[in-house]
Design an enzyme around this catalytic site. Structure first.
Site, short mmCIF file in Angstrom:
data_model
loop_
_atom_site.label_atom_id
_atom_site.label_comp_id
_atom_site.label_asym_id
_atom_site.label_seq_id
_atom_site.Cartn_x
_atom_site.Cartn_y
_atom_site.Cartn_z
N GLU A 42 0.86 -1.18 0.00
CA GLU A 42 0.00 0.00 0.00
C GLU A 42 0.89 1.23 0.00
OE1 GLU A 42 -2.87 0.37 3.10
OE2 GLU A 42 -3.80 -1.56 2.68
N ASP A 53 -5.65 9.01 9.97
CA ASP A 53 -4.31 8.57 10.33
C ASP A 53 -3.84 9.17 11.63
OD1 ASP A 53 -3.56 6.87 8.04
OD2 ASP A 53 -3.89 8.70 6.90
N TYR A 168 -11.00 -4.33 3.64
CA TYR A 168 -10.09 -3.86 4.68
C TYR A 168 -10.91 -3.67 5.95
CZ TYR A 168 -6.21 -0.97 6.56
OH TYR A 168 -5.18 -0.46 7.30
#
Length: 259
Positions: A42, A53, A168
């Site tokens: 990734e 994040d 995911y």
């Protein structure tokens, strides 16, 4: 079979490794991940407001943007990676603004031309799939969606519709790198997801050590590691490839031998 489907059909769980494009010597860092045994790469597209994040990847985004990294640079890194590694799946992960600034069709065509296999766009919900999904699928690129602990049975079909490559599973309701879910909750969630889709399930967010990765690989089809690798780039600079290779090798051993 596609490169992504092949990565999840090797007879063992897949190790998915993330780093940020333009942070350090990205080409050398990517090569180190492959040499260490990563099954899927990734590549993060730096963005000014990476809301999903945690601190490690936020700082990597700032380092990359501070070095002047543009979308064109990310695509060049992807293209050169594909030339060096024709068989390793490559996924771009990022946010809508850089992907859509020139239009979805432009971005999809560029990804196809660079040999990108899949795209994860964190901030386009499945209900707004038309913004990017049709263009990617028309170009033969998997749109990889995220499921979370708050994705209930009513919403899961929308998440799965149009998804490709792998699903995911974000194991915590939070940002990357800060915490890890209990294994029993991951096992329960993966089991529920598998009852609804044939896509491989890769688990990420908060996975830092080979021990954690190996435990998750006992129940999931893949394990995603990002912040722990990104921290090595920030800490070691030009010496990062060796450190990345060492950690990736340990992670790969744990994941590939979990069952």
């Amino acid at each position: 079979m596609t490169r992504l489907s092949s990565a999840f059909a090797k007879g063992h769980p897949a190790l998915v490794c993330f780093i940020t494009a333009g942070d350090g010597d990205t080409a050398a860092n990517l090569d180190a991940l492959v040499e260490g045994g990563a099954d899927v790469i990734e590549l993060g597209m730096p963005f000014t407001d990476p809301m999903a994040d945690g601190p490690a990847i936020q700082e990597a985004n700032l380092r990359s943007l501070g070095a002047g990294t543009k979308t064109a640079d990310v695509l060049l890194i992807a293209n050169e990676f594909r030339e060096r590694h024709p068989d390793v799946p490559l996924v771009l992960m990022g946010y809508a603004n850089p992907m859509l600034r020139r239009g979805a069709e432009w971005f999809a065509a560029e990804c196809k031309g660079c040999g990108v296999d899949g795209v994860i766009c964190v901030d386009i919900p499945p209900e707004e799939d038309e913004a990017l999904g049709p263009a990617l699928r028309a170009a033969g690129i998997d749109l990889i969606r995220l499921a979370t602990p708050t994705t209930d049975a009513a919403r899961l079909p929308a998440v799965l519709e149009g998804s490709g490559g792998f699903l995911y599973y974000v194991s915590v309701a939070g940002i990357t790198g800060k915490q890890q879910a209990a294994l029993d909750s991951i096992e329960s969630a993966v089991g529920a997801l598998k009852a609804s889709t044939d896509l491989p399930i890769a688990v990420g967010f908060g996975v830092r050590t080979p021990e954690q990765a190996g435990a998750i690989a006992e129940v999931a089809d893949g394990v995603v590691v990002g912040s722990a690798l990104v921290e090595l780039v920030g800490e070691h600079g030009d010496a990062a490839p060796e450190k990345l290779r060492e950690l990736t090798s340990a992670l790969a051993h744990a994941v590939h031998n979990a069952r």
